[in-house]
Design a protein around this motif. Structure first.
Motif, PDB file in Angstrom:
ATOM      1  N   UNK A  38       1.019  -0.933   0.022  1.00 17.71           N
ATOM      2  CA  UNK A  38       0.018  -0.120  -0.030  1.00 17.71           C
ATOM      3  C   UNK A  38       0.899   1.328  -0.132  1.00 17.71           C
ATOM      4  N   UNK A  39       0.344   2.354  -0.686  1.00 12.98           N
ATOM      5  CA  UNK A  39       0.879   3.597  -0.495  1.00 12.98           C
ATOM      6  C   UNK A  39      -0.060   4.834  -0.414  1.00 12.98           C
ATOM      7  N   UNK A  40       0.295   5.496   0.882  1.00  7.38           N
ATOM      8  CA  UNK A  40      -0.517   6.607   1.080  1.00  7.38           C
ATOM      9  C   UNK A  40       0.110   7.886   0.522  1.00  7.38           C
ATOM     10  N   UNK A  41      -0.582   8.997   0.478  1.00 13.11           N
ATOM     11  CA  UNK A  41      -0.218  10.145  -0.359  1.00 13.11           C
ATOM     12  C   UNK A  41       1.002  10.644   0.532  1.00 13.11           C
ATOM     13  N   UNK A  88      -8.242   4.794  10.003  1.00 15.09           N
ATOM     14  CA  UNK A  88      -7.986   6.106   9.076  1.00 15.09           C
ATOM     15  C   UNK A  88      -6.528   5.871   8.636  1.00 15.09           C
ATOM     16  N   UNK A  89      -5.403   5.260   9.219  1.00 13.38           N
ATOM     17  CA  UNK A  89      -4.259   5.184   8.822  1.00 13.38           C
ATOM     18  C   UNK A  89      -4.169   4.331   7.811  1.00 13.38           C
ATOM     19  N   UNK A 119      -8.449   2.272  -1.047  1.00 13.08           N
ATOM     20  CA  UNK A 119      -9.023   2.024   0.112  1.00 13.08           C
ATOM     21  C   UNK A 119      -9.194   3.271   1.167  1.00 13.08           C
ATOM     22  N   UNK A 120     -10.264   3.785   1.479  1.00 14.19           N
ATOM     23  CA  UNK A 120     -10.430   4.848   2.161  1.00 14.19           C
ATOM     24  C   UNK A 120     -11.219   4.805   3.484  1.00 14.19           C
TER      25      UNK A 120
END
Length: 123
Positions: A38-41, A88-89, A119-120
């Motif tokens: 996974x990669x978050x902004x 949320x994380x 995924x949010x």
């Protein structure tokens, strides 16, 4: 090369669950170790969960251990990521990966990637 297509992402509230699917074609996943990343902004891509070709060995990031489960169904040529107790994380683009080596490592020439699914997790 193996073609991977993820699905199952979406919007979920804190504490909810989602199941991601990674459908493979052109090759059988029995030839590959599989992983979810996974990669978050603004952040680097990280390994979430990985499973050996035999299915007998799995590894998880500490942040998801006990909440996420990776599994594979070779008959359906599909890998799953069951995500429970979402936080949320956990919000990120989740990508499926296939590798002929273990563990699955980003940047390796032997790694193949899907397009990713969002995924949010909202509060």
């Amino acid at each position: 090369q193996v073609l991977l297509v993820e699905s199952g992402g979406g919007l979920v509230q804190v504490g909810g669950s989602l199941r991601l699917s990674c459908a493979a074609s052109r090759r059988t996943i029995s030839d590959y170790a599989m992983g979810w990343f996974r990669q978050a902004p603004g952040k680097e891509r990280e390994s979430v969960a990985q499973i050996m070709r035999s299915g007998g060995g799995t590894v998880y990031a500490d942040s998801v251990k006990g909440r996420f489960t990776i599994s594979r169904d070779n008959a359906k040529n599909t890998v799953y990521l069951q995500m429970n107790s979402l936080k949320p994380e956990d919000t990120a683009v989740y990508s499926c990966a296939a590798s002929t080596s273990w563990p699955v490592r980003p940047g390796q020439w032997s790694v193949y990637w899907g397009q990713g699914t969002q995924v949010t997790v909202s509060s």
